[in-house]
Enzyme design. Structure first.
Site, PDB file in Angstrom:
ATOM      1  CB  THR A   1      -0.904   0.049   1.247  1.00 63.26           C
ATOM      2  OG1 THR A   1      -0.070   0.102   2.416  1.00 63.26           O
ATOM      3  CG2 THR A   1      -1.795  -1.173   1.325  1.00 63.26           C
ATOM      4  CG  ASP A   2       0.238   4.617  -2.430  1.00 65.18           C
ATOM      5  OD1 ASP A   2      -0.885   4.870  -1.949  1.00 65.18           O
ATOM      6  OD2 ASP A   2       0.439   4.668  -3.655  1.00 65.18           O
ATOM      7  CD  GLN A   3       1.604  10.096   1.313  1.00 68.70           C
ATOM      8  OE1 GLN A   3       2.530   9.908   2.098  1.00 68.70           O
ATOM      9  NE2 GLN A   3       1.306  11.299   0.879  1.00 68.70           N
TER      10      GLN A   3
END
Lengths: 141, 141, 141, 141
Positions: free
Chosen positions: A15-17
């Site tokens: 995941t990323d932000q």
């Protein structure tokens, strides 16, 4: 046409932000899909590499439709779109659990000698594998 | 046409057992290229995201020409290929130190609200940025 | 004691859905710190590897103090904590822009032959490098 | 003491030019091991995060014993080493297919509110989960 299916449990690290899977990780899943396809028809990519051949990506195209999230399981559907003497094109669909499409993609590969990066036909390294690819390819060349 | 340039010192972590940069990492460099372009013309992507907008990749295409290796410095050249109300296409060239091309690519983005993933025109969020993109775009829409 | 400093522009790809840098990426930065230290004192890790030697991590310990975010620049401070015939321990501090500590860490390495993974003293491969490490080590063995 | 086991098919993307799994990726596997442990005892980390709590790593220590390679399947064994009001320590063993140890590790976590990063006892968020952890912990606090 033969379509291979592989389930991917989405990793937190992927995941990323934005709160969704970082887009470059779909390319990693596509590679897992190819590996699964190769295994499903009875061959082995790691073995090919031990013999001194690798199959780099030459061209890749991906369409992102609907983001995936941590906690979900992705399904990667992989097939041989076309196969000729020196070029193999794979097709992919990455699906959500409800069957909706997360992404579609294609990638173009050639087989090369590991030490020289010179192209080498699969038909010479492993004729059975080559025949199988011609047989299952969606589009015949 | 404005072209931004960014140097990338290749990381050991970016290599794979082929002995070259793993192909998915070029997408990370493309993102660094976009960030640099935005900075170069005086704007800030992190700031946009703090206001509640993100700019996901919708479509991406990359051609791998000549593998890169650890110990090298890559140059990412990034420009705005085209820009319209809801779509921005970036163009990229990734270069070896001798100027030879490692890869070429394009990516299509839209701006969306972070909470709903609904498209939102850049012209409403930041009209100056929108005007600048129209000005520097290679192809006018 | 010699301390090397390296700035790291934080990549979007390095974040996760917590909205901060994913913890495993600090290990990548530690490696970049080591590379910088080696460069700063006039040697070259890529060159060592071309000669057939690699320096894998044997043991690693890291304390996470204060999360880092996209848009920030991290500073990695790296030094040789101790160096003996077959073991080198590096020390690290990863700092925020205001000088506050994001993380502290140490890693233990040995030099091995690439083909056999058998330990090999740095003093035999590159006596000058070995002498330099003994000279700059924080703790003398 | 309860030990959870999770198989990891090693990804090509996880290798580096040493020809083995890049060392930072073991931390990703450790996280997958924790997720599996949580699932095995009937709880759900993604659900906890949706409620506004996250469990960052505060301290991590890992000993690399024997490198893993592409084509292998890793087994991650994960247990609760100790659990108290604000601190949980997990223990890990990463195994080769022949049962030999690739790595051992521990990681220390606390539960925090996602918006403030302030510590919060698991006993208040999910008392059953807290009780289960106290029950299965190797070392009682």
């Amino acid at each position: 046409m033969f379509v291979s299916e592989k389930q991917i449990e989405i990793r937190y690290a992927e995941t990323d932000q934005m709160g969704v899977v970082y887009h470059a990780n779909y390319l990693v899943w596509m590679e897992i899909g190819r590996t699964q396809l190769v295994n499903d028809i009875g061959f082995n990519y790691a073995g090919l590499e031990e013999q001194g051949y690798i199959s780099p990506v030459l061209d890749l195209s991906i369409q992102y439709k609907k983001a995936m999230r941590y906690g979900q399981v992705a399904t990667v559907r992989t097939w041989v779109e076309s196969h000729s003497k020196l070029k193999t094109i794979y097709g992919y669909e990455i699906l959500h659990e409800d069957g909706s499409v997360a992404a579609t993609a294609t990638s173009l590969h050639t087989l090369v000698k590991k030490d020289s990066f010179r192209p080498y036909p699969l038909s010479k390294v492993d004729p059975e594998w080559d025949t199988k690819y011609l047989e299952i390819a969606k589009v015949n060349n």
